[in-house]
Scaffold this active site. Structure first.
Site, PDB file in Angstrom:
ATOM      1  CE1 TYR A 195     -55.957 -50.278 -75.831  1.00 28.25           C
ATOM      2  CE2 TYR A 195     -56.135 -47.922 -75.505  1.00 28.25           C
ATOM      3  CZ  TYR A 195     -56.663 -49.187 -75.382  1.00 28.25           C
ATOM      4  OH  TYR A 195     -57.895 -49.371 -74.799  1.00 28.25           O
ATOM      5  CG  HIS A 227     -56.775 -53.112 -70.391  1.00 29.08           C
ATOM      6  ND1 HIS A 227     -55.787 -52.646 -71.224  1.00 29.08           N
ATOM      7  CD2 HIS A 227     -57.909 -53.028 -71.125  1.00 29.08           C
ATOM      8  CE1 HIS A 227     -56.313 -52.294 -72.388  1.00 29.08           C
ATOM      9  NE2 HIS A 227     -57.593 -52.515 -72.354  1.00 29.08           N
ATOM     10  CB  SER A 274     -65.902 -49.986 -78.983  1.00 28.35           C
ATOM     11  OG  SER A 274     -64.572 -50.394 -79.178  1.00 28.35           O
ATOM     12  N   PRO A 275     -67.655 -46.737 -78.273  1.00 24.29           N
ATOM     13  CG  PRO A 275     -67.474 -44.422 -77.976  1.00 24.29           C
ATOM     14  CD  PRO A 275     -66.677 -45.702 -77.893  1.00 24.29           C
ATOM     15  CG  LEU A 276     -68.506 -43.708 -82.237  1.00 21.49           C
ATOM     16  CD1 LEU A 276     -67.552 -42.862 -83.055  1.00 21.49           C
ATOM     17  CD2 LEU A 276     -69.851 -43.012 -82.089  1.00 21.49           C
ATOM     18  N   GLY A 277     -69.212 -48.479 -81.918  1.00 23.93           N
ATOM     19  CA  GLY A 277     -69.301 -49.831 -82.469  1.00 23.93           C
ATOM     20  C   GLY A 277     -67.947 -50.418 -82.815  1.00 23.93           C
ATOM     21  N   GLY A 278     -66.871 -49.649 -82.595  1.00 22.76           N
ATOM     22  CA  GLY A 278     -65.531 -50.176 -82.844  1.00 22.76           C
ATOM     23  C   GLY A 278     -64.898 -49.624 -84.092  1.00 22.76           C
ATOM     24  N   GLY A 302     -68.210 -46.588 -88.957  1.00 18.10           N
ATOM     25  CA  GLY A 302     -68.766 -45.942 -90.140  1.00 18.10           C
ATOM     26  C   GLY A 302     -70.130 -46.479 -90.538  1.00 18.10           C
TER      27      GLY A 302
HETATM   28  N1  LIG Z   1     -61.072 -51.030 -72.020  1.00 12.96           N
HETATM   29  C1  LIG Z   1     -61.056 -51.773 -73.090  1.00 12.96           C
HETATM   30  O1  LIG Z   1     -60.955 -53.003 -73.041  1.00 12.96           O
HETATM   31  C2  LIG Z   1     -61.149 -51.097 -74.435  1.00 12.96           C
HETATM   32  C3  LIG Z   1     -61.355 -51.853 -75.606  1.00 12.96           C
HETATM   33  C4  LIG Z   1     -61.466 -51.166 -76.816  1.00 12.96           C
HETATM   34  C5  LIG Z   1     -61.366 -49.790 -76.851  1.00 12.96           C
HETATM   35  N2  LIG Z   1     -61.128 -49.083 -75.693  1.00 12.96           N
HETATM   36  C6  LIG Z   1     -61.023 -47.605 -75.691  1.00 12.96           C
HETATM   37  O2  LIG Z   1     -62.193 -47.069 -76.277  1.00 12.96           O
HETATM   38  C7  LIG Z   1     -61.813 -46.168 -77.307  1.00 12.96           C
HETATM   39  C8  LIG Z   1     -62.865 -46.109 -78.377  1.00 12.96           C
HETATM   40  O3  LIG Z   1     -63.075 -47.357 -78.952  1.00 12.96           O
HETATM   41  P1  LIG Z   1     -62.642 -47.714 -80.451  1.00 12.96           P
HETATM   42  O4  LIG Z   1     -61.615 -46.763 -80.879  1.00 12.96           O
HETATM   43  O5  LIG Z   1     -62.371 -49.160 -80.469  1.00 12.96           O
HETATM   44  O6  LIG Z   1     -64.000 -47.576 -81.265  1.00 12.96           O
HETATM   45  P2  LIG Z   1     -65.076 -46.427 -81.563  1.00 12.96           P
HETATM   46  O7  LIG Z   1     -64.844 -45.251 -80.723  1.00 12.96           O
HETATM   47  O8  LIG Z   1     -66.387 -47.080 -81.489  1.00 12.96           O
HETATM   48  O9  LIG Z   1     -64.774 -46.121 -83.085  1.00 12.96           O
HETATM   49  C9  LIG Z   1     -63.567 -45.504 -83.450  1.00 12.96           C
HETATM   50  C10 LIG Z   1     -63.620 -45.206 -84.917  1.00 12.96           C
HETATM   51  O10 LIG Z   1     -64.704 -44.365 -85.174  1.00 12.96           O
HETATM   52  C11 LIG Z   1     -64.360 -43.402 -86.121  1.00 12.96           C
HETATM   53  N3  LIG Z   1     -65.035 -42.167 -85.684  1.00 12.96           N
HETATM   54  C12 LIG Z   1     -64.847 -41.526 -84.509  1.00 12.96           C
HETATM   55  N4  LIG Z   1     -65.644 -40.437 -84.422  1.00 12.96           N
HETATM   56  C13 LIG Z   1     -66.332 -40.397 -85.591  1.00 12.96           C
HETATM   57  C14 LIG Z   1     -67.298 -39.501 -86.110  1.00 12.96           C
HETATM   58  N5  LIG Z   1     -67.709 -38.450 -85.392  1.00 12.96           N
HETATM   59  N6  LIG Z   1     -67.791 -39.752 -87.350  1.00 12.96           N
HETATM   60  C15 LIG Z   1     -67.373 -40.829 -88.066  1.00 12.96           C
HETATM   61  N7  LIG Z   1     -66.453 -41.710 -87.612  1.00 12.96           N
HETATM   62  C16 LIG Z   1     -65.936 -41.494 -86.393  1.00 12.96           C
HETATM   63  C17 LIG Z   1     -62.873 -43.205 -86.050  1.00 12.96           C
HETATM   64  O11 LIG Z   1     -62.428 -43.004 -87.366  1.00 12.96           O
HETATM   65  P3  LIG Z   1     -60.970 -42.441 -87.765  1.00 12.96           P
HETATM   66  O12 LIG Z   1     -60.007 -43.491 -87.294  1.00 12.96           O
HETATM   67  O13 LIG Z   1     -61.061 -42.317 -89.234  1.00 12.96           O
HETATM   68  O14 LIG Z   1     -60.758 -41.160 -87.036  1.00 12.96           O
HETATM   69  C18 LIG Z   1     -62.380 -44.487 -85.387  1.00 12.96           C
HETATM   70  O15 LIG Z   1     -61.685 -45.319 -86.267  1.00 12.96           O
HETATM   71  C19 LIG Z   1     -60.472 -46.714 -77.787  1.00 12.96           C
HETATM   72  O16 LIG Z   1     -59.765 -45.758 -78.530  1.00 12.96           O
HETATM   73  C20 LIG Z   1     -59.835 -47.087 -76.485  1.00 12.96           C
HETATM   74  O17 LIG Z   1     -59.305 -45.920 -75.880  1.00 12.96           O
HETATM   75  C21 LIG Z   1     -61.025 -49.718 -74.502  1.00 12.96           C
END
Ligand SMILES: NC(=O)c1ccc[n+]([C@@H]2O[C@H](COP(=O)([O-])OP(=O)(O)OC[C@H]3O[C@@H](n4cnc5c(N)ncnc54)[C@H](OP(=O)(O)O)[C@@H]3O)[C@@H](O)[C@H]2O)c1
Length: 285
Positions: free
Chosen positions: A53, A127, A207-211, A216
């Site tokens: 990261y 990973h 990416s529980p919220l879709g990434g 959004g």
């Molecule tokens: N193992 C793997 O291969 C892998 C791959 C991808 C991700 N990951 C892990 O999974 C984590 C989560 O995935 P992600 O960050 O890709 O995507 P995500 O959790 O689906 O979405 C993150 C985005 O959602 C927004 N958000 C979060 N909470 C919110 C809320 N309550 N209301 C409105 N918007 C909200 C954030 O906005 P703001 O930025 O404005 O705060 C952020 O940009 C990563 O941070 C990483 O640690 C792992």
């Protein structure tokens, strides 16, 4: 904050995904530190990171360094389980490459130990499978790190059911966590979630919220989440995380954030209890 279990450690039922604070579009350091501190203030005790990261070729481990700094400057920093990963690389051109060789994983772990400033990494996750390296060899390196005490617990990521079984066998039953993509828009990890539930292994939806770029749109892309959110007076993102938590006690979502207000909102999902009818509606959405 409600807790769930990863191995022998109780962690907050919602973790912080720290990736958005170190890759494309990352905020300045002050906002990142404020975001991590807001997570700790909300009771979060699990932070997910990875050595990969980072953005530029010369800032490998940017996210781990940031987390170490944030934890050192907060009085609850010592209570946090930091879950990092090895096996991905970013050469600096925006791409993500793989190296699952035992040599790389062992060197990467040493570098993560130094950046995190700990004697043993709380949870170390392989990973992503590297097609050029037999899976058993990569996981064998993780087993060695466990046996040497470099890592306290072992996990894998982006694994299918067969790989989960193989990893747990190689680790001698010590696999404690599987981290796979899982969200309203991406549900094909249900078999892995079910297997983890049967085996009592933590399942961390990534990416529980879709990434990052799609989080959004959750409400508009999946109307049922928006409808229930409106009725409950909360955000669709909070409904999404509550829906995941209800799937199994082994589920520990790690929503990403780069702003204090988003992680605060996500953390509050632990207090949202959805009805059986609402859950059925979201399952079908
Ligand atoms: N193992 C793997 O291969 C892998 C791959 C991808 C991700 N990951 C892990 O999974 C984590 C989560 O995935 P992600 O960050 O890709 O995507 P995500 O959790 O689906 O979405 C993150 C985005 O959602 C927004 N958000 C979060 N909470 C919110 C809320 N309550 N209301 C409105 N918007 C909200 C954030 O906005 P703001 O930025 O404005 O705060 C952020 O940009 C990563 O941070 C990483 O640690 C792992």
């Amino acid at each position: 904050m409600d807790t769930r279990r990863i191995g022998d450690v109780d962690v907050s039922a919602i973790g912080l995904g720290a990736m958005p604070m170190s890759i494309e579009g990352r905020p300045d350091e002050a906002r990142s530190l404020a975001t991590i501190h807001a997570a700790l203030d909300a009771g979060i005790t699990l932070i997910d990171t990875a050595d990969a990261y980072h953005l530029h070729a010369d800032d490998v481990g940017h996210n781990e360094t940031l987390i170490a700094k944030a934890l050192a400057s907060h009085d609850r920093g010592r209570d946090v389980l930091v879950a990092t990963k090895g096996g991905h690389l970013r050469p600096g051109d925006g791409s993500w490459t793989l190296d699952g060789s035992p040599r790389h994983l062992k060197d990467a772990c040493e570098a993560s130990l130094r950046r995190l400033g700990v004697e043993a990494i709380g949870l170390y996750q392989f990973h992503r499978p590297d097609p050029r390296v037999p899976y058993a060899e990569s996981v064998g390196a993780i087993r060695d790190l466990l046996d040497e005490g470099k890592i306290r617990m072992a996990g894998i990521s982006n694994a299918d059911p067969a790989q989960i079984g193989l990893a747990n066998e190689i680790l001698g039953g010590r696999l404690v966590a599987v981290q796979n993509q899982f969200s309203p828009a991406f549900r094909s990890s249900e078999p892995e979630l079910r297997l983890c539930d049967e085996l009592g292994i933590a399942f961390l939806p990534w990416s529980p919220l879709g990434g990052i770029s799609r989080a959004g749109e959750l409400g508009s892309a999946h109307a049922a989440f928006a409808t229930i959110a409106e009725a409950r007076g909360v955000s669709p993102q909070r409904v999404c995380l509550a829906w995941m938590l209800a799937k199994s006690p082994v589920v520990v979502p790690i929503p990403g954030a780069s702003r204090p207000e988003t992680i605060r909102d996500s953390a509050a999902a632990v207090d949202l209890v959805l009805t059986t009818d609402e859950l059925a509606e979201l399952d079908a959405a």
